[in-house]
Design a protein around this motif. Structure first.
Motif, mmCIF file in Angstrom:
data_model
loop_
_atom_site.group_PDB
_atom_site.id
_atom_site.type_symbol
_atom_site.label_atom_id
_atom_site.label_comp_id
_atom_site.label_asym_id
_atom_site.label_seq_id
_atom_site.Cartn_x
_atom_site.Cartn_y
_atom_site.Cartn_z
ATOM 1 N N ASP A 1 -42.817 -38.218 -14.617
ATOM 2 C CA ASP A 1 -41.835 -37.817 -14.947
ATOM 3 C C ASP A 1 -41.739 -36.657 -14.840
ATOM 4 O O ASP A 1 -40.556 -36.170 -15.668
ATOM 5 C CB ASP A 1 -40.833 -39.126 -15.458
ATOM 6 N N HIS B 1 -41.637 -37.213 -9.253
ATOM 7 C CA HIS B 1 -40.987 -37.304 -7.829
ATOM 8 C C HIS B 1 -39.660 -36.243 -8.507
ATOM 9 O O HIS B 1 -38.412 -36.144 -7.969
ATOM 10 C CB HIS B 1 -40.070 -38.912 -8.278
ATOM 11 N N HIS B 2 -39.728 -34.750 -8.863
ATOM 12 C CA HIS B 2 -38.758 -33.680 -8.700
ATOM 13 C C HIS B 2 -39.532 -32.569 -7.806
ATOM 14 O O HIS B 2 -40.906 -33.177 -7.719
ATOM 15 C CB HIS B 2 -38.807 -33.291 -10.612
ATOM 16 N N ASP C 1 -32.348 -44.309 -13.259
ATOM 17 C CA ASP C 1 -32.217 -43.216 -12.783
ATOM 18 C C ASP C 1 -31.146 -43.847 -11.466
ATOM 19 O O ASP C 1 -31.402 -42.455 -10.567
ATOM 20 C CB ASP C 1 -33.212 -42.988 -11.980
ATOM 21 N N ASP D 1 -36.066 -44.171 -16.538
ATOM 22 C CA ASP D 1 -37.177 -43.558 -16.187
ATOM 23 C C ASP D 1 -38.563 -43.038 -16.793
ATOM 24 O O ASP D 1 -40.014 -43.224 -16.416
ATOM 25 C CB ASP D 1 -37.213 -42.707 -14.999
ATOM 26 N N THR E 1 -39.925 -42.180 -10.659
ATOM 27 C CA THR E 1 -41.267 -42.387 -11.247
ATOM 28 C C THR E 1 -42.075 -43.171 -11.379
ATOM 29 O O THR E 1 -42.958 -44.432 -10.411
ATOM 30 C CB THR E 1 -41.510 -40.959 -12.305
HETATM 31 MN MN MN Z 1 -37.042 -40.046 -12.991
#
Ligand code: MN
Ligand code: 5GP
Length: 346
Positions: free
Chosen positions: A96, A122-123, A174, A32, A142
């Motif tokens: 990411d 996307h965390h 992911d 990712d 991401t």
């Molecule tokens: Mn990721």
């Protein structure tokens, strides 16, 4: 899900205003991180701009077939070149990751740079280390977020083979080829478009998931046979592999990819942990089911982070330290583990 349209104008202006664009992904890049970075660059090229790419350390071998990976500067092995590119950059796009320590040795150079900064990630709970933060925890990857961003910027799907392949690699990485992680109808509609565009899913699947050495398969067997511990009272299980175990099985970077997920297939287990001993420290990977927050456990115990169901961290010293520490904190999480097991019906 965030309204990506809110970000496109500012993002586009930043690209237009910059002459030395740099993309950087997180240390130990997975499909990712690499996919999102490679894909983003493909779109930037359409704007008549070049973009440099830095990875804090080397890519795993099974990702090297991806288009343009030869353009990625491995900061760990080429610090001088990396530092020079960072110094020159007037726009840095971080991909990411949500916290600056994920840039390894490149961190201090990036933080010292006066360039404008963008984070695409996307965390959960991103640190405020960028001028523009495009963060959506409701995305599988991401890469999926990059796809949406580019579709908005492009006023329609962007049809570029390397771009589409890189996005596909990110999504299947992911989600473990749609086995776990977070994905929804939007993810699948994106996947549908990528397949319509001609992405060769079997080729990618083979390269990403069926590309291991025989030694790696034996290491997996050894881990399950000799190094697996199940703790039914905590709905938890773990695998621990010492430096010697890895050496004996001619360990290569990436060989333990996927091991952390394996124990989640045991009935009743909602937390699976993988301890891998390195020189002077132990790397910890955590995977969970349902509401159990592996990210919180990792932040609290292993100076780490990640997502609710997939997180990681580190602990100094030999592997026994990390395992003992984990076992000593487990009782504090018993209620949450029991609740998660109940919730997922185990
Ligand atoms: Mn990721
Ligand atoms: P993995 O276990 O595959 O290394 O990582 C799983 C997830 O946890 C990824 O989303 C990754 O970004 C995050 N992660 C892994 N190691 C660390 C770490 O040392 N620190 C932080 N903050 N996140 C990590």
């Amino acid at each position: 899900m965030i309204d990506i349209g809110k970000y496109t104008k500012e993002f586009k202006e930043l690209i237009t205003a910059s002459d030395h664009i740099l993309l950087i992904c997180h240390i130990n890049p997975d499909g990712d991180a690499a996919g999102a970075m490679l894909a983003m660059r493909r779109w930037i090229l359409t704007q008549g701009k070049e973009a440099g790419m830095i990875s804090p350390n080397a890519l795993q071998n099974f990702l090297l077939w991806m288009t343009d990976t030869d353009r990625i500067v491995d900061f760990h092995h080429n610090q001088e070149t990396g530092a020079a590119i960072i110094k020159e950059a007037d726009l840095i796009i971080m991909m990411d990751f949500n916290t600056s320590s994920r840039m390894g040795k490149a961190e201090e150079f990036i933080l010292a740079s006066p360039a404008r900064k963008v984070m695409i990630d996307h965390h959960p709970e991103p640190d405020h280390i960028a001028d523009l933060i495009i963060s959506d925890t409701d995305r599988s990857s991401t890469s999926e977020l990059v796809y949406s961003l580019v579709r908005e910027l492009n006023n329609g799907d962007f049809n570029d083979k390397a771009f589409s392949e890189a996005i596909y690699v990110g999504i299947v990485t992911d989600t473990g080829n749609f086995e776990h992680g977070l994905y929804n109808g939007d993810t699948m509609r994106t996947v549908g478009t990528l397949l319509d565009q001609g992405v060769d899913k079997d080729r990618i699947l083979n390269r990403v998931f069926s590309n291991f050495s025989a030694d790696r398969i034996q290491l997996k067997g050894y881990a399950l046979d000799k190094r697996m511990v199940v703790l039914p009272e905590y709905h938890a299980a773990y695998i621990w592999l010492t430096k010697e175990d890895l050496e004996k099985h001619k360990h290569q970077k990436g060989d333990t990819e996927g091991f952390a997920n394996m124990l989640l297939t045991i009935a009743g287990v909602v937390l699976s942990v993988l301890f891998i001993e390195r020189s002077g420290f132990t790397k910890i990977s955590l995977r969970s089911k349902g509401n159990f927050n592996a990210n919180a456990l990792s932040r609290m115990c292993f100076n780490g982070g990640g997502h609710r169901n997939a997180a990681g961290g580190e602990m100094a010293g030999r592997i026994e330290n990390a395992v003992t520490h984990f076992r000593s904190v487990l009782p504090q999480f018993k209620q949450d583990l029991d609740a998660a097991a109940l919730e997922v019906g185990l």
